[in-house]
Design an enzyme around this catalytic site. Structure first.
Site, PDB file in Angstrom:
ATOM      1  N   GLU A 114      -6.019  -7.713 -12.639  1.00 22.83           N
ATOM      2  CA  GLU A 114      -6.419  -6.316 -12.467  1.00 22.83           C
ATOM      3  C   GLU A 114      -6.431  -5.576 -13.799  1.00 22.83           C
ATOM      4  OE1 GLU A 114      -4.224  -4.777  -8.704  1.00 22.83           O
ATOM      5  OE2 GLU A 114      -3.404  -6.704  -9.240  1.00 22.83           O
ATOM      6  N   ARG A 169       6.650  -5.499   4.997  1.00 26.27           N
ATOM      7  CA  ARG A 169       5.838  -4.604   5.838  1.00 26.27           C
ATOM      8  C   ARG A 169       5.294  -5.348   7.052  1.00 26.27           C
ATOM      9  NH1 ARG A 169       2.054  -2.646   1.088  1.00 26.27           N
ATOM     10  NH2 ARG A 169       3.718  -2.879  -0.435  1.00 26.27           N
ATOM     11  N   ARG A 222      -3.941   2.649 -14.018  1.00 25.77           N
ATOM     12  CA  ARG A 222      -4.119   2.275 -12.617  1.00 25.77           C
ATOM     13  C   ARG A 222      -3.583   3.437 -11.778  1.00 25.77           C
ATOM     14  NH1 ARG A 222      -0.102  -0.839  -8.794  1.00 25.77           N
ATOM     15  NH2 ARG A 222      -1.416  -0.910  -6.967  1.00 25.77           N
ATOM     16  N   HIS A 276      -5.486  -2.342  -3.244  1.00 26.07           N
ATOM     17  CA  HIS A 276      -5.719  -3.569  -4.039  1.00 26.07           C
ATOM     18  C   HIS A 276      -7.181  -3.689  -4.460  1.00 26.07           C
ATOM     19  CE1 HIS A 276      -2.196  -5.550  -1.669  1.00 26.07           C
ATOM     20  NE2 HIS A 276      -1.743  -5.085  -2.816  1.00 26.07           N
ATOM     21  N   ASN A 279       0.205   0.948 -16.058  1.00 31.12           N
ATOM     22  CA  ASN A 279       0.345   0.907 -14.604  1.00 31.12           C
ATOM     23  C   ASN A 279       1.712   1.482 -14.225  1.00 31.12           C
ATOM     24  OD1 ASN A 279       0.644   0.274 -11.928  1.00 31.12           O
ATOM     25  ND2 ASN A 279       0.187  -1.905 -12.151  1.00 31.12           N
TER      26      ASN A 279
END
Ligand code: AMP
Length: 371
Positions: free
Chosen positions: A347, A224, A74, A163, A7
Site C-alpha cells: 500500500e 472482529r 494514508r 483496505h 500512516n
C-alpha cells in the site's frame, strides 16, 4: 525524487521514505505506543517530529527536508467525498474532519499527522490517499442497506469498504502478471491481514466489497465477528444487560478467530492448535475459509465471470493452504478458467506513486500557468 509516506494508525505512526524512480524505500520505521508514557511520544503530532529527527539526524537519510518533494498520508475514511487521492488543502482537511465521526480512531490521528507535517516539513505538498476511495465506484444497490432511507440521508449510513489501497494495488499487479489490460479483467481481491476484506474488481473498478459502514462487516477476522444477524445484538443486550460500549467491545475485540477458537487472534496460533487436534481452532479456520468461498461465488455472479482470485495480506501471503482449498473448491465450477494468485500487497508504494503523480501534475500546471 524522494516521497515520504506517513500512516498514522490509532496508536502508531508508520513511515517510509521512497526513491520513486527505483520504487524502493530508503528508510522505513514506526513510532509505536503513542500516548503511553514509556513510549516517550505523547501524541501523533509529536510522532512526526520524531520521524523528521530519524530521517535527518539518526539515519542521515536526507540532509535537509527540502529534498523530500511530497508527503503522502494514508487516511482511513474519506466519506462519500473522495473517489481518489487529493492534494491536501484547507477544504480537504475540513472534509476529513467531517468524516471523523465515521472513523473516530483513525481520522483524528491522520489529521494530527497532517498538521504536524505542515510544521515540520514546511512547504512540502501533502497528499491524502483514502482507504475508502477505491470503493466509491460501488453502485447504490451494493452500498445501500435495507433500513429506512432517512438514515442514509441523515447519517450517511451506507457501505463504504476499506483496505481500498491494497485492493487497488494487487488488482493492478494481477493485471501485470496476467499480461492483460485491467479493463478486460474480472477479479476478486482478498486482503487477509489483521483486518480481512474482499472486493469484486470489474474492469479495474471496485463494484462490491465485504466491509461496510465500518470495518466490522464481512469476513471473520482476528478479533472482529464479520457478518452476523443484527438481532443478535439486541438479544444479547436484553439477556446479558450489555450496554453499547460492551457490545462494541465484544464484536470488535473479542470475536473472530479469538472468540470462536478461544485461543488467539493470530492465525499462526490458530493453525498450530489446529494441528494439535483442537476442534474449536479448526471451526474458526473453517468459518474463515467458508466465508471467503461464499463471497468468491457471489462476486463471480455479480461480475458475470471470474478471471482471477488474488490473495494478499499477512494471512493471504503466508497460509498457502487457503489458496489450495479455494482453487480445489472452484475447479469443478469454473473448469480451471480462473487463476488463484498470491500477490504481496504494498500500500505504501501505491501511496507514494499517487503522491508523486499529483505533485508532478501540480508542478506541471504551475509551470504552464506561469507561461
Ligand atoms: P497484516 O495485517 O497484513 O500484517 O497481517 C497480520 C496477520 O497475518 C497476523 O495477525 C497473523 O494472523 C497473520 N500472519 C502473519 N504471518 C503469518 C504466517 N507466517 N502464517 C500465518 N499467518 C500469518
Amino acid at each position: 525524487m524522494l516521497i515520504l509516506v506517513i500512516n498514522c494508525g490509532s496508536s502508531s505512526a508508520k513511515y517510509q521514505l521512497f526513491d520513486i524512480e527505483s520504487k524502493r524505500h530508503i528508510a522505513k520505521g514506526i513510532v509505536e505506543r503513542i500516548g503511553e508514557k514509556r513510549s516517550g511520544c505523547e501524541n501523533h503530532y509529536e510522532s512526526i517530529r520524531i520521524i523528521k529527527d530519524r530521517l535527518l539526524n539518526d539515519g542521515a537519510f536526507v540532509e535537509s527536508v527540502s529534498e523530500i518533494k511530497g508527503i503522502g498520508h494514508r487516511v482511513v475514511h474519506g466519506g462519500e467525498e473522495f473517489g481518489e487521492a487529493v492534494i491536501i488543502d484547507k477544504k480537504v482537511i475540513e472534509s476529513i474532519e467531517m468524516s471523523s465521526e465515521l472513523a473516530p480512531l483513525h481520522n483524528p490521528p491522520s489529521l494530527e499527522g497532517i498538521r504536524a507535517c505542515k510544521r515540520y516539513f514546511p512547504g512540502i505538498p501533502q497528499i491524502a490517499v483514502f482507504d475508502t476511495a477505491f470503493h466509491q465506484s460501488i453502485p447504490p444497490h451494493a452500498y445501500i442497506y435495507g433500513i429506512p432511507f432517512i438514515f442514509y440521508k441523515k447519517y450517511k449510513i451506507r457501505r463504504y469498504g476499506f483496505h481500498g489501497t491494497s485492493h487497488r494495488f494487487v488488482a493492478n499487479e494481477a493485471a501485470r502478471i496476467l499480461k492483460k489490460p485491467i479493463r478486460k479483467l474480472k477479479l476478486v481481491t482478498v486482503h487477509l491481514g489483521n483486518g480481512c476484506s474482499m472486493a469484486a474488481v470489474l474492469s479495474g473498478k471496485s463494484v462490491d466489497t465485504t466491509m461496510g459502514f465500518t470495518p466490522l462487516e464481512g469476513l471473520l477476522m482476528g478479533t472482529r465477528s464479520g457478518d452476523l444477524d443484527p438481532a443478535i445484538v439486541t438479544f444479547l443486550m436484553e439477556k446479558e444487560g450489555f450496554g453499547i460500549r460492551r457490545i462494541n467491545e465484544i464484536l470488535n475485540k473479542e470475536s473472530g478467530f479469538l472468540g470462536v477458537s478461544g485461543i488467539s487472534n493470530d492465525m499462526r496460533d490458530v493453525l498450530s492448535e489446529m494441528k494439535k487436534g483442537n476442534r474449536r481452532a479448526a471451526v474458526a479456520f473453517e468459518i474463515f475459509v467458508y466465508r471467503i468461498k461464499k463471497y468468491i461465488g457471489a462476486y463471480a455472479a455479480v461480475m458475470g465471470g471470474l478471471d482471477a482470485v488474488v490473495l494478499t495480506g499477512g494471512i493471504g501471503e503466508n497460509v498457502t493452504r487457503i489458496k489450495k482449498e479455494l482453487s480445489r473448491a472452484f475447479r469443478p465450477v469454473l473448469r480451471g478458467q480462473a487463476k488463484f494468485l498470491i500477490i504481496p500487497t504494498n500500500e505504501e508504494l501505491l501511496i507514494a506513486e499517487d503522491t508523486y503523480r499529483l505533485v508532478r501534475n501540480k508542478r506541471l500546471s504551475a509551470e504552464g500557468g506561469s507561461d
